[in-house]
Design a protein around this motif. Sequence first.
Motif, short mmCIF file in Angstrom:
data_model
loop_
_atom_site.label_atom_id
_atom_site.label_comp_id
_atom_site.label_asym_id
_atom_site.label_seq_id
_atom_site.Cartn_x
_atom_site.Cartn_y
_atom_site.Cartn_z
N UNK A 151 31.76 57.63 -3.80
CA UNK A 151 30.79 57.22 -2.81
C UNK A 151 31.48 56.67 -1.57
N UNK A 152 30.80 56.75 -0.47
CA UNK A 152 31.30 56.19 0.79
C UNK A 152 30.31 55.15 1.28
N UNK A 153 30.72 54.36 2.30
CA UNK A 153 29.85 53.32 2.82
C UNK A 153 28.72 53.91 3.64
N UNK A 154 27.77 53.11 4.10
CA UNK A 154 27.77 51.65 3.95
C UNK A 154 27.38 51.22 2.54
N UNK A 155 27.73 49.98 2.21
CA UNK A 155 27.44 49.41 0.90
C UNK A 155 26.60 48.15 1.09
N UNK A 156 25.46 48.09 0.41
CA UNK A 156 24.65 46.88 0.42
C UNK A 156 25.32 45.85 -0.48
N UNK A 157 25.50 44.62 0.02
CA UNK A 157 26.23 43.62 -0.75
C UNK A 157 25.45 42.34 -1.01
N UNK A 158 24.25 42.21 -0.47
CA UNK A 158 23.49 40.98 -0.71
C UNK A 158 22.15 40.97 -0.01
N UNK A 159 21.40 39.90 -0.29
CA UNK A 159 20.11 39.70 0.37
C UNK A 159 20.14 38.40 1.16
N UNK A 160 19.00 38.01 1.69
CA UNK A 160 18.97 36.82 2.56
C UNK A 160 19.35 35.53 1.85
N UNK A 161 19.39 35.54 0.52
CA UNK A 161 19.73 34.35 -0.25
C UNK A 161 21.20 34.34 -0.71
N UNK A 162 21.97 35.31 -0.28
CA UNK A 162 23.37 35.42 -0.71
C UNK A 162 24.24 34.35 -0.06
N UNK A 163 25.35 34.04 -0.71
CA UNK A 163 26.30 33.03 -0.23
C UNK A 163 26.89 33.47 1.10
N UNK A 164 26.62 32.74 2.19
CA UNK A 164 27.12 33.13 3.51
C UNK A 164 28.64 33.22 3.59
N UNK A 218 28.07 46.30 4.40
CA UNK A 218 29.38 46.54 5.01
C UNK A 218 29.55 48.05 5.13
N UNK A 219 30.42 48.48 6.03
CA UNK A 219 30.68 49.90 6.19
C UNK A 219 31.69 50.43 5.19
N UNK A 220 32.28 49.53 4.38
CA UNK A 220 33.27 49.92 3.39
C UNK A 220 32.63 50.69 2.23
N UNK A 221 33.45 51.51 1.59
CA UNK A 221 33.03 52.20 0.37
C UNK A 221 32.91 51.18 -0.77
#
Length: 72
Positions: A1-14, A37-40
């Motif tokens: 797979x390639x990016x973008x990659x979803x890594x969190x929601x509005x409650x995630x650790x900043x 993020x645009x990373x894979x």
Amino acid sequence: EVGPTMVGDEHSDPSLMSFLGATKRNMLGNHFWEYYVNDAPRIVLNKLESCGYRVVSMTGVGQTLVWCLHKE
């Protein structure tokens, strides 16, 4: 797979989102915010492993891959 990659929601650790280089966005029609993020995914998973996270499970939901991680 390639990016973008979803890594969190509005409650995630900043601070973790900052470490991953994530950007917060709200997609048109959604009533929530998400970090991406645009990373894979393999790049993101390697970064999270360096912070003490490990993959517990993975599944596919339609055309989406979902990883569940746990911090040691």
